[in-house]
Write a protein that holds these residues in place. Structure first.
Motif, short mmCIF file in Angstrom:
data_model
loop_
_atom_site.label_atom_id
_atom_site.label_comp_id
_atom_site.label_asym_id
_atom_site.label_seq_id
_atom_site.Cartn_x
_atom_site.Cartn_y
_atom_site.Cartn_z
N VAL A 106 0.85 -1.20 0.00
CA VAL A 106 0.00 0.00 0.00
C VAL A 106 0.89 1.25 0.00
N HIS A 107 1.93 1.22 0.83
CA HIS A 107 2.84 2.36 0.92
C HIS A 107 3.49 2.65 -0.45
N ALA A 108 3.94 1.59 -1.11
CA ALA A 108 4.59 1.75 -2.41
C ALA A 108 3.62 2.38 -3.41
N GLN A 109 2.37 1.94 -3.37
CA GLN A 109 1.38 2.48 -4.31
C GLN A 109 1.06 3.94 -3.97
N ALA A 110 1.03 4.24 -2.67
CA ALA A 110 0.75 5.62 -2.24
C ALA A 110 1.80 6.59 -2.78
N GLN A 111 3.04 6.13 -2.83
CA GLN A 111 4.14 6.98 -3.33
C GLN A 111 3.91 7.39 -4.78
N LYS A 112 3.19 6.52 -5.52
CA LYS A 112 3.01 6.76 -6.96
C LYS A 112 1.67 7.42 -7.28
N THR A 113 0.85 7.68 -6.23
CA THR A 113 -0.52 8.12 -6.48
C THR A 113 -0.75 9.50 -5.87
N PRO A 114 -1.37 10.42 -6.62
CA PRO A 114 -1.64 11.75 -6.05
C PRO A 114 -2.41 11.66 -4.73
N VAL A 115 -2.02 12.51 -3.78
CA VAL A 115 -2.67 12.53 -2.46
C VAL A 115 -4.18 12.72 -2.63
N GLY A 116 -4.94 11.98 -1.83
CA GLY A 116 -6.40 12.12 -1.88
C GLY A 116 -7.05 11.09 -2.78
N GLN A 117 -6.31 10.54 -3.74
CA GLN A 117 -6.91 9.51 -4.61
C GLN A 117 -7.00 8.17 -3.90
N TRP A 118 -8.03 7.41 -4.26
CA TRP A 118 -8.23 6.10 -3.64
C TRP A 118 -7.14 5.12 -4.03
N LEU A 119 -6.72 4.32 -3.05
CA LEU A 119 -5.85 3.17 -3.31
C LEU A 119 -6.71 1.93 -3.11
N ALA A 143 1.10 3.48 6.43
CA ALA A 143 1.47 3.23 5.03
C ALA A 143 0.90 4.29 4.11
N ALA A 144 -0.31 4.77 4.42
CA ALA A 144 -0.97 5.75 3.55
C ALA A 144 -1.85 6.66 4.38
N PRO A 145 -1.23 7.63 5.09
CA PRO A 145 -2.03 8.51 5.95
C PRO A 145 -2.93 9.47 5.16
N ASN A 146 -2.54 9.79 3.92
CA ASN A 146 -3.26 10.83 3.18
C ASN A 146 -4.08 10.32 2.00
N HIS A 147 -4.09 9.02 1.83
CA HIS A 147 -4.91 8.42 0.75
C HIS A 147 -5.97 7.54 1.40
N PRO A 148 -7.21 7.62 0.93
CA PRO A 148 -8.17 6.60 1.39
C PRO A 148 -7.80 5.25 0.77
N VAL A 149 -7.87 4.21 1.60
CA VAL A 149 -7.48 2.86 1.15
C VAL A 149 -8.64 1.90 1.36
N LEU A 150 -8.91 1.04 0.39
CA LEU A 150 -9.89 -0.03 0.57
C LEU A 150 -9.33 -1.29 -0.07
N LEU A 151 -9.13 -2.30 0.77
CA LEU A 151 -8.57 -3.57 0.28
C LEU A 151 -9.59 -4.68 0.52
N LYS A 152 -10.02 -5.32 -0.56
CA LYS A 152 -11.01 -6.38 -0.40
C LYS A 152 -10.35 -7.71 -0.05
N ARG A 153 -11.01 -8.43 0.85
CA ARG A 153 -10.57 -9.79 1.15
C ARG A 153 -10.80 -10.67 -0.07
N THR A 154 -10.15 -11.80 -0.13
CA THR A 154 -10.25 -12.69 -1.29
C THR A 154 -11.70 -13.07 -1.61
N CYS A 155 -12.56 -13.16 -0.60
CA CYS A 155 -13.94 -13.57 -0.82
C CYS A 155 -14.80 -12.46 -1.40
N GLY A 156 -14.30 -11.20 -1.33
CA GLY A 156 -15.07 -10.07 -1.84
C GLY A 156 -16.18 -9.62 -0.89
N HIS A 157 -16.40 -10.34 0.19
CA HIS A 157 -17.49 -10.02 1.11
C HIS A 157 -17.02 -9.23 2.33
#
Ligand SMILES: [Zn+2]
Length: 544
Positions: A106-119, A143-157
């Motif tokens: 997540v941290h690595a992706q945050a570095q490449k993504t404009p602040v405020g955009q969803w990860l 890892a990403a204090p300034n980006h909203p993050v949403l990570l789905k579990r493998t089941c999607g639920h």
């Protein structure tokens, strides 16, 4: 007539010196198959020529004794979701096996993504993380204090979000659980932990991908499908966006599998509802072309066993009250299902636990008399743990049980923990389905699980989980019967037993060449079989 792109060639082939397993009881074995204009025109043991007038264009392929099977059909997957996931942060266990590993990605992706955009990310599975727990908002905040993050579990639920995402959605200790969803909370403080179950995931305004994103991801996904040996796949969560992408890929000559879309019926999970639109447009099941043909609509009744959200008759192992989540009350569900059935749309209903299967059956049993249920091949998806009485009714109404037998391998260890041993004998009961004469095609549910159908075969035959544990010793079926789940039984699920599912003269030239003969090798080796060549309608879509 669609534009014939690069992959739809009209070359003729003679495959010879092959061990052809046709799956057709009238002619089960052969050594030669001839293909012309995308159709099988000969199955037998004579080489000869395809057509004396066109012999010069014919490619001869000497298979040196290799085994040929009908192209595989996956009757339940989510191609677009998988395609989009392939563009997101990959949190599958093979990519990140600790909570810290997920946070680092997540941290690595945050570095490449404009602040405020969803990860966005997907694929984590607490049962396969070293810590054996869910990630929390606090794991992700550094890892990403300034980006909203949403990570789905493998089941999607189930999903995990960080504090920024909670803040944007205005969710705090005082926020009540939404209907059909659950916000996990710290037992001491009542603060949300970041874990969101079922409809609580919908509280976040996460942007969905564009058609261009979708097509980009789908191209990667389609290459996987061909590599896995699929020539037909069912999309179990089709939306308007998916359909646009499919049509464009078809027109561009990039669609290398036949698509069998089931439109997402209602506003459930993240996807837009289609039922009312389909009815208004007068769409019936079966509309489309041989490459893209509408099957019906998909409805959801409960969650997953891994996420302890399936609507079970008895509580999950080790809990006193948790019997999972029913997405809809019976009356509301019946009324939506009847609308679809009356409009000539088949239904496929996600129902895992006994309580969900029960509501699904009741809805179909109470369908208006004008609907000929027995002719429709309506489907119960996953149909994980039916009771004897429910099996009887499934047979009576000639429903198709979309049995996710591959889950026994991929998710089996969490099933053992969450259901306890006793119940497992009734879970994905392939043998029992067979005894009842219930058609039960297999599926992977990609991206919920890996799509490799050889692992599904392995699971059906050995009933072993990923860790090597024996799930049960009651429901094993033979390799040949397991193959039916990806061929003949799967063709039946889309009314296509006359065109696909076996290697028979007059059918489409959908076939695969595999690295070993599944009928002769040790069961333990089934999951290692590789697809060396895939042909769809006489065009080679994958070659090793
Ligand atoms: Zn699914």
């Amino acid at each position: 007539v669609f534009h014939l792109g690069a992959i739809y060639n009209t070359k003729d082939y003679i495959l010879h010196n092959a061990n052809v397993i046709t799956m057709d009881p009238d002619l089960p074995a052969a050594s030669v198959i001839k293909i012309s204009d995308g159709k099988i025109i000969y199955v037998g043991n004579e080489i000869g020529t395809v057509d004396p007038l066109r012999g010069a264009d014919t490619e001869m392929i000497d298979l040196q004794g290799k085994t040929v099977l009908p192209g595989f059909i996956d009757t339940h997957m989510h191609p677009a979701l998988y395609g989009l996931f392939l563009l997101e942060i990959d949190c599958r266990p093979a990519e990140a096996d600790t909570v810290a590993g997920i946070a680092a990605k997540v941290h690595a992706q945050a570095q490449k993504t404009p602040v405020g955009q969803w990860l966005k990310g997907w694929g984590w599975d607490d049962s396969k993380l070293a810590e054996r727990r869910n990630p929390t908002r606090w794991d992700l905040d550094d890892a990403a204090p300034n980006h909203p993050v949403l990570l789905k579990r493998t089941c999607g639920h189930v999903a995990v979000v960080n504090s920024k995402a909670l803040e944007l959605a205005g969710i705090n200790a005082d926020t009540p659980d939404p209907e059909g969803g659950h916000i996990a909370r710290d037992p001491q403080t009542g603060e949300p932990t970041g874990i969101m179950e079922e409809r609580a995931i919908e509280l976040f305004d996460v942007p969905i991908g564009s058609v261009e994103d979708l097509k980009k991801g789908l191209k990667v996904a389609l290459a996987d499908f061909a590599r896995w040996g699929f020539t037909t796949v069912h999309d179990m969560s089709c939306t308007g966006l998916n359909m646009i992408a499919y049509q464009e890929l078809l027109a561009e000559g990039e669609l290398n599998v036949k698509l069998r879309p089931w439109y997402w019926a209602l506003k459930q999970m993240d996807w837009d509802p289609s039922l009312e639109h389909l009815i208004a447009l007068g769409m019936h099941s079966g509309f489309g072309s041989e490459m893209i043909r509408i099957q019906g609509v998909k409805l959801m009744l409960d969650g997953s066993v891994g996420g302890r959200t399936a609507a079970m008759a008895e509580p999950f192992e080790g809990e006193e009250n948790n019997r999972g989540i029913l997405f809809m009350p019976e009356d509301a569900f019946c009324s939506e299902a009847h609308k679809a059935l009356e409009a000539g749309l088949r239904i496929a209903v996600h129902a895992i636990g006994e309580r969900a299967i029960e509501i699904c059956l009741k809805a179909i049993e109470t369908a208006p008399a004008t609907v000929d249920i027995q002719e429709m091949r309506n489907r119960i998806e996953h149909c994980a743990i039916p009771t004897d009485d429910q099996l009887r009714r499934i047979k009576e109404m000639e429903l198709v049980a979309g049995s996710s037998v591959g889950f026994v391998y991929w998710l089996g260890d969490s099933y053992i923990r969450n259901l306890g041993r006793e119940r497992l004998k009734r879970v994905y009961p392939q043998k029992t389905f067979q005894e009842w004469g219930i058609v039960a095609p297999a599926n992977s549910d990609v991206p919920i699980c890996d799509g490799n159908p050889m692992v599904g075969l392995y699971a059906a035959v050995t009933r072993k989980t990923m860790s090597g544990d024996i799930f049960d010793d009651q429901q094993n079926i033979s390799v040949e019967d397991a193959l039916k789940g990806y061929t003949t039984a799967a063709a039946f699920a889309s009314f296509e037993e006359d065109t696909i599912g076996t290697l028979t003269v007059g059918k489409d030239a959908d076939l695969i060449v595999v690295s070993a003969n599944p009928l002769e090798i040790e069961a333990e080796e089934l999951k290692d079989i590789e697809v060396e060549l895939t042909m769809m309608k006489g065009s080679i879509t994958h070659q090793k």
